[in-house]
Design a protein around this motif. Structure first.
Motif: not given
Lengths: 453, 323
Positions: B172-176, B288-290, B292-298
């Motif tokens: 999925t997109e990790y940076y726009s 899945g990891v991405l 999590d990273m979006r939601s937990d602030g990483r």
């Protein structure tokens, strides 16, 4: 010229006769014809022929020798120095670029040695360029020197900008270093190369004229000898005297003249050829090897400066190494020509070994860099350890320099020999011709005077 | 003196001057070489193109480039099976894109937004002591690198589009990202629209940047093989502006206090992580990891550390799944 001092009666009427007057000229011709039917007149005729031939031989011989020495002088000064300066320029610039690029990789830890090497190379380059600009003789060369001069400060500016950014830890320094090397490779080095080739062309033109045999002088001298011998035989028949001392003296002088001329011409040609075969040719090959080495090193550093993201630099590295080590490359040609030369074969072998050690080390470095062990790759490429590429590269350079020094000595030796073989020849030949002339004139004049007594 | 046309000395003077000039002419004709005329040398990178082809390719909207695979219930165990080794992974990155993936010239450490995103994913996948091989590559090598098993994934400012979806799998997109403009602060240029026809904009070759530029401004695009050359050309005054992905521009702006990123983005460059074609399991796990990273602030931490100072505040792009 004093050689004309014995007044020849055949020439005497000339100033009094009306110039261009047809009857006068016919009269004079008749008088000459009449005089030539008598022995004194015939003797004077012979003298005239001898004077013309000996003066001809003397003057052309002297000019030929002077021209030869001038040409030999030129090969060691004018275009000689231009070609040497252009070559030094090319070498120094390649070295500067290789050092600038590799020292960029060692960043803040760039050692004083590499910094010194870069600065010395830039100094050598600018000094060579100054020498070259004092030696250029054509507008095209002057243009090249001016273009080189205009580009050097731009190059050094880029290198220093790269260094400053590198010290600040800004990655854009790498791009400046790359741009500096591009300027060097595409704009500066090709011009230095062209300047050197122009100088070498002028040099080889000079060489072939220095090696030419003075045929005109030789022909005139031989003809004068034939006339002298024939005149003595004719005289001894006429006068029942075996020797005319003057004419014998002239013959001896002229024989010495011919001998000296032939010896000087042949010796100088041989030495000039030797200076070319043992000096100029290996010097050029070795210089090309030096340059290919430096440029390969610069490209190798650029691959790493671009963080392994510049495949063009890797290709250019491979091309330089092919020039150096490929079949029919510079090492092959040097080996074929000078492999059995005891003075330089050791250096050539050691250089070839260093080059192959470097080449295999380079492959290892590239493997490390592309597999993510960038730091190890840089350490192996520009570090100071025994198995580092720096080490192989330095050894290669040192061996090439050793072979170059031997060849340069030989070139100087042979040119000095060529110059020595011509030493005093111009003055000597002129003196001999003069003495031959006086002897012949005195000898014939003594005979003539006997008829008037 | 000038008012007396014929002085007593004029004739001899003219004669002397004339012969002196003649003599001078004769001398210089033999020995002198005309002074050389040399253009001002402008250092240029190899392969610079001042008139690149700006024909716009048909926009390929045969797919939704943002739609990747739903993570579902895939486990790290299942994802690891896609790797050659249990504790080793190779990542394709850039070592020369400041702020995104670059090697610090002083510390020689790899750093940047892409690098930290990759590290966070690897820690989830293989644990904290995973062996990582960072493989530097050019943007052209990226697709082949994953398909030829040279690397397991590529995290290198890679824009997802339908053409690339044909050859690789994307996360999925990790940076726009979007294309923006970098100009000198004192140039008074606020956006790409303000550029005039006699100004030049530098950008990297073999990308869609030249046609994107042509679409919003009359300025002449200039392309170079390596976009880093654009910053040097801007500093040297050879070009008036630089335009490429804002992430790259931010990496340039941080190196020179006299230049800045301006204007609104005028293209969409969604960054995705690339995997070998068909390796959807790895893609699912990384998604899945991405998430999590979006939601937990990483994600936010990494963005704030690397890009926020130059590009302003931003929130993580939303994930989009095709199944």
């Amino acid at each position: 010229m004093t050689v004309q001092s014995p007044p020849a009666p055949t020439q005497a009427p000339t100033p009094t006769a009306a110039p261009g007057a047809a009857p006068g000229r016919r009269q004079r011709f008749a008088r000459v014809q009449a005089a030539l039917r008598q022995t004194p007149g015939q003797l004077r005729g012979i003298l005239v022929v001898l004077v013309v031939l000996i003066i001809g031989a003397g003057v052309t011989g002297m000019t030929a020798v002077l021209a030869k020495s001038a040409v030999i002088e030129e090969t060691t000064t004018q275009s000689g120095r231009l070609s040497v300066a252009a070559l030094q320029l090319y070498q120094a610039l390649s070295q500067a670029d290789a050092t600038a690029a590799s020292s960029y990789l060692t960043a803040g830890g760039s050692s004083q040695t590499t910094r010194d090497t870069y600065q010395e190379a830039m100094r050598d380059a600018t000094v060579a360029l100054t020498t070259a600009s004092g030696q250029v003789e054509t507008a095209a060369d002057a243009q090249l020197v001016a273009e080189l001069n205009a580009r050097l400060p731009v190059y050094t500016g880029l290198v220093e900008t790269a260094r400053s950014y590198n010290r600040l830890g800004e990655p854009i320094g790498a791009t400046y270093q790359k741009q500096a090397s591009t300027l060097m490779r595409t704009e500066v080095l090709p011009r230095a190369d062209e300047l050197q080739h122009n100088a070498l062309d002028q040099l080889s033109e000079s060489r072939s004229s220095a090696q030419a045999f003075p045929w005109i002088t030789a022909g005139l001298a031989a003809l004068a000898l034939v006339v002298l011998v024939w005149a003595q035989m004719w005289l001894s028949r006429k006068t029942n005297r075996v020797f005319n001392l003057g004419l014998v003296g002239a013959t001896v002088m002229l024989a010495l003249f011919s001998g000296w001329l032939a010896m000087a011409a042949l010796a100088s040609a041989t030495h000039t050829e030797r200076s070319h075969e043992d000096g100029a040719i290996p010097l050029e090959l070795l210089a090309e090897a030096h340059i290919a080495t430096q440029q390969a090193r610069a490209e190798e550093s650029l691959v790493l400066i671009a963080r392994g993201e510049d495949s063009a630099a890797e290709e250019r590295y491979a091309a330089q190494m092919e020039t150096l080590m490929g079949s029919g490359g510079l090492f092959d040609r040097l080996e074929a020509e000078y492999g059995d030369d005891p003075e330089i074969s050791d250096a050539l072998t050691a250089a070839a070994e260093a080059a192959s050690a470097w080449s295999s080390g380079h492959d290892a470095v590239i493997k490390l860099a592309t597999e993510g062990q960038y730091t190890d790759a840089v350490e192996m490429a520009v570090g100071e350890e025994d198995d580092s590429l720096t080490n192989s590269f330095n050894t290669l350079n040192a061996q090439l320099t050793e072979a170059t020094d031997v060849s340069a000595d030989r070139f100087d030796q042979a040119t000095a020999d060529a110059r020595r073989s011509l030493a005093g020849a111009a003055a000597g030949l002129a003196t001999l011709a003069l003495l031959a002339l006086i002897s012949a004139a005195v000898g014939i004049q003594m005979r003539v005077s006997e008829y008037h007594a | 003196m000038m008012n007396r046309p014929r002085s007593r000395w004029s004739a001899p003077l003219a004669l002397v001057t004339g012969s002196a000039l003649l003599l001078l002419a004769a001398c210089s004709g033999q020995a002198g070489i005309d002074p050389a005329e040399v253009d001002v040398p402008t250092p240029l990178p190899e392969g610079i193109n001042f008139e690149p082809d700006i024909s716009t390719a048909e926009a390929d909207d045969s797919c939704d480039p943002l739609a990747s695979y739903d993570p579902g219930s895939i486990t790290a165990e299942q994802a690891r099976e896609q790797l050659d080794s249990d504790d080793h992974i190779s990542i394709g990155i850039s070592q020369s894109t400041n702020l995104m993936g670059y090697r610090d010239p002083v510390t020689n450490q790899l750093e940047g937004f892409d690098i930290e995103i990759a590290e966070a994913i690897i820690t989830e996948l293989l644990g904290a002591d995973a062996q990582i091989t960072w493989v530097p590559m050019t943007s052209r090598e990226r697709e082949d690198a994953v398909n030829n098993d040279r690397v397991d994934m590529v995290v290198r400012t890679m824009t997802m589009n339908c053409g690339r979806w044909e050859n690789v799998e994307f996360s999925t997109e990790y940076y726009s990202a979007g294309q923006r403009l970098l100009v000198p602060k004192d140039a008074g240029i606020e956006s790409a629209e303000e550029l005039t026809a006699d100004q030049t904009v530098c950008t990297g070759e073999s990308s869609t940047s030249p046609s994107n530029i042509a679409a919003v401004t009359e300025a002449q695009p200039v392309t170079v093989p390596d976009f880093n050359d654009c910053l040097v050309l801007l500093q040297q005054g050879t070009v008036d502006a630089v335009s490429t992905d804002e992430t790259i521009l931010a990496g340039m702006a941080i190196q020179d206090p006299t230049i800045e990123v301006v204007g609104e983005p005028f293209s969409d460059e969604p960054y995705g992580i690339a995997f070998q074609k068909g390796n959807t399991d790895l893609a699912r796990y990384v998604n899945g990891v991405l998430a999590d990273m979006r939601s937990d602030g990483r994600w936010q931490d990494i963005y704030d550390k690397w890009l926020a100072p130059r590009l302003g505040d931003a929130t993580p792009p939303a994930a989009k799944y095709q199944d």
